[in-house]
Design a protein around this motif. Structure first.
Motif, short mmCIF file in Angstrom:
data_model
loop_
_atom_site.label_atom_id
_atom_site.label_comp_id
_atom_site.label_asym_id
_atom_site.label_seq_id
_atom_site.Cartn_x
_atom_site.Cartn_y
_atom_site.Cartn_z
N ARG B 5 0.88 -1.45 0.27
CA ARG B 5 -0.13 0.30 0.01
C ARG B 5 1.12 1.55 0.22
O ARG B 5 0.25 2.38 -0.52
CB ARG B 5 -0.70 0.29 1.34
N ARG B 8 3.08 1.74 -3.35
CA ARG B 8 2.20 1.90 -4.93
C ARG B 8 2.08 4.06 -4.48
O ARG B 8 1.18 4.03 -6.02
CB ARG B 8 0.88 1.41 -5.19
N GLU B 9 1.66 4.32 -3.69
CA GLU B 9 1.85 5.49 -3.88
C GLU B 9 3.33 7.06 -4.32
O GLU B 9 2.90 7.52 -3.38
CB GLU B 9 1.04 5.94 -2.05
N SER B 121 7.18 5.59 6.74
CA SER B 121 6.33 6.48 5.28
C SER B 121 6.41 7.94 5.43
O SER B 121 6.00 8.79 6.13
CB SER B 121 4.34 6.71 5.49
#
Lengths: 386, 131
Positions: B5, B8-9, B121
């Protein structure tokens, strides 16, 4: 399409219901509605619930609730549109009766929000926002509505006092609602000095976390007459969506889905806002009520706050808003909210709103506006008593 | 945060990649498969500008668990110089001095961490220009 009538309403006292499970809460409200309608069976039931999965780890609510309600093998569905799940359940039940597919359908909603911590509830509610482009960066629901509030205050000179006046009015109305979670009254000073959650929104600008359920019974005019019920018809139903992410919208100070849904409902009912006597609107935050009343066309853009301050939306005002106490005072079990709004509209149209909150000039036409997320989905329904 | 997840960003969060509709010129962030303005399905990759102005903001004082150590922190929506709007935190500033219309630039920052062993992140934050 056939005319559809609401013949029964039921809910329970909302709050932090630690002694009751989601099943108990739901069945209590459903039995109250069935009893009020006086029907001997249901053809189908629709349940609005935002997140049984995240709040209590339970999905497949259609079957579970039909079973616990003693409705063996009944057609039962669960629908979801975040905080507009209840309004969506009402629309689906309306369509099912209007189309001729079923004669007696229950529209209902439930949410059990206090089986998780405050943090767990924040997480579950935030799934109604854009996970990758809002929540990832630290957005919360108070935060998103706070962004609208800052923009509205900047553009229209909406004041702190105007926001507080929404909470004061709704808690005053809610103090007369025996089902309200927080029936206390409050003052402008108390709201304006309460703890900051996401500036400029304070704790008393926010609707609470609530356990609760609500249910209504819909049927045909013929069956309603046979049962000797007042004919309260659904004359307008409007449903619209908007971008789920707030930043993708051209205007941060209006709610386009609300405007579009209202226009659809007005067109279907062949009415305008001037024909509506009162409304239940989605005041998840004080700023939401102000923006919604403007987006519905009740007041011009930028004048919603001033209208509240002048008392125009109070019980004695020119356009009473949230006579039930709204989400603010009544509570906001997200999936049940849209159905509870319909219950208040029906009570006002029947003339049976409790404890002195019944409108003095007996209303003929009422409206309910229920929205999901930061306005990404909206349902508007218009009801008229014959 | 599940690694797939997060992964892919990366184009959006690390490089501000957006899609520009080859028919109507609308710039979409993140990129999409179909243009909401004209229905066209072909896009060219463009990189967002790193400057804009703050349209609105709020200071979060009750934060979700991944962000409690950053609280209070500011969030905002900025309109970039090409008209694209973004949501992000506003950082490196006095949160009580924020104003609508303030110029901001976009900087690459750590956004949240997933415990001691999970994914860290990264992404973009707004920084007021006068800092």
């Amino acid at each position: 399409m056939r005319d559809v009538v609401v013949i029964g309403v039921g809910m329970n006292k909302w709050g932090e219901l630690w002694e009751k499970s989601i099943r108990d809460i739901y069945v209590e409200a459903a039995l109250a509605a069935i009893g009020d309608a006086g029907v001997d069976h249901l053809d189908s039931m629709i349940i609005g619930c935002m997140s049984g999965g995240l709040f209590v780890g339970q999905e497949h609510l259609g079957s579970l609730m039909a079973d616990y309600l003693g409705q063996k093998n009944l057609a039962a569905s669960r629908v979801e549109s975040a905080c507009a799940s209840g309004g969506l359940a009402f629309k689906m039940a309306y369509l099912e009766v209007a189309s001729g597919f079923s004669d007696i359908v229950m529209a209902s909603g439930v949410e059990k929000m206090t089986d998780v911590s405050g943090d767990g509830a924040t997480f579950a509610l935030a799934t109604a926002a854009d996970q990758e482009y809002e929540v990832f960066h630290g957005a919360t629901f108070p935060g998103l509505y706070a962004l609208m509030a800052t923009a509205h205050m900047h553009k229209h000179a909406t004041t702190r006092e105007m926001l507080s006046a929404v909470a004061v009015k709704n808690h005053n109305n809610g103090s007369m609602n025996p089902y309200a979670q927080y029936p206390f009254k409050t003052t402008i000073d108390e709201v304006s000095n309460s703890v900051m959650v996401a500036s400029p929104l304070r704790i008393l600008d926010c609707s609470p976390i609530t356990d609760g359920a609500a249910a209504v019974i819909l049927t045909t005019v013929d069956i309603a007459k046979k049962l000797g019920k007042p004919i309260i018809k659904i004359i307008g139903s409007g449903h619209a969506t908007d971008t789920i992410a707030l930043h993708s919208r051209a205007d941060l100070t209006t709610l386009k889905a609300t405007t579009v849904a209202a226009q659809k409902a007005f067109k279907m009912a062949n009415k305008t806002i001037k024909d509506i006597n009162f409304a239940e609107v989605h005041d998840c935050f004080t700023i939401a009520e102000i923006i919604v009343t403007e987006s519905l066309g009740i007041f011009p853009a930028g004048k919603g706050g001033e209208a509240v301050l002048k008392g125009e939306t109070g019980l004695e005002g020119s356009f009473p808003i949230n006579t039930s106490g709204g989400l603010k005072s009544k509570g906001h079990p997200v999936g049940a909210t849209g159905v509870a709004q319909i219950i208040e509209v029906v009570k006002q149209l029947r003339g049976t709103a409790e404890n002195g909150r019944q409108l003095k000039r007996q209303p003929k036409i009422g409206m309910a506006q229920n929205m999901g997320g930061s306005g990404g989905s909206t349902l508007v329904h218009i009801l008229e008593v014959a | 945060m599940f690694p797939a997840r997060a992964h892919r960003e990366y184009p959006q969060r690390y490089r501000l990649e957006a899609g520009k509709c080859k028919k109507c010129g609308k710039i979409l962030f993140p990129k999409r498969l179909i243009c909401p303005e004209c229905g066209h399905r072909e896009f060219e990759k463009v990189i967002l500008p790193d400057a804009g102005k703050l349209l609105t903001f709020s200071v979060i004082r009750v934060a979700p668990s991944q962000f409690t150590d950053q609280s209070p922190y500011a969030i905002g929506i900025a309109e970039l110089t090409n008209g694209v709007r973004l949501f992000a935190q506003v950082t490196d500033c006095d949160v009580d001095a924020l104003k609508v219309g303030m110029e901001v630039r976009i900087e690459f920052r750590r956004i949240q961490t997933d415990g001691h062993h999970g994914v860290i992140s990264y992404g973009y934050k707004f920084v007021p220009k006068w800092y």
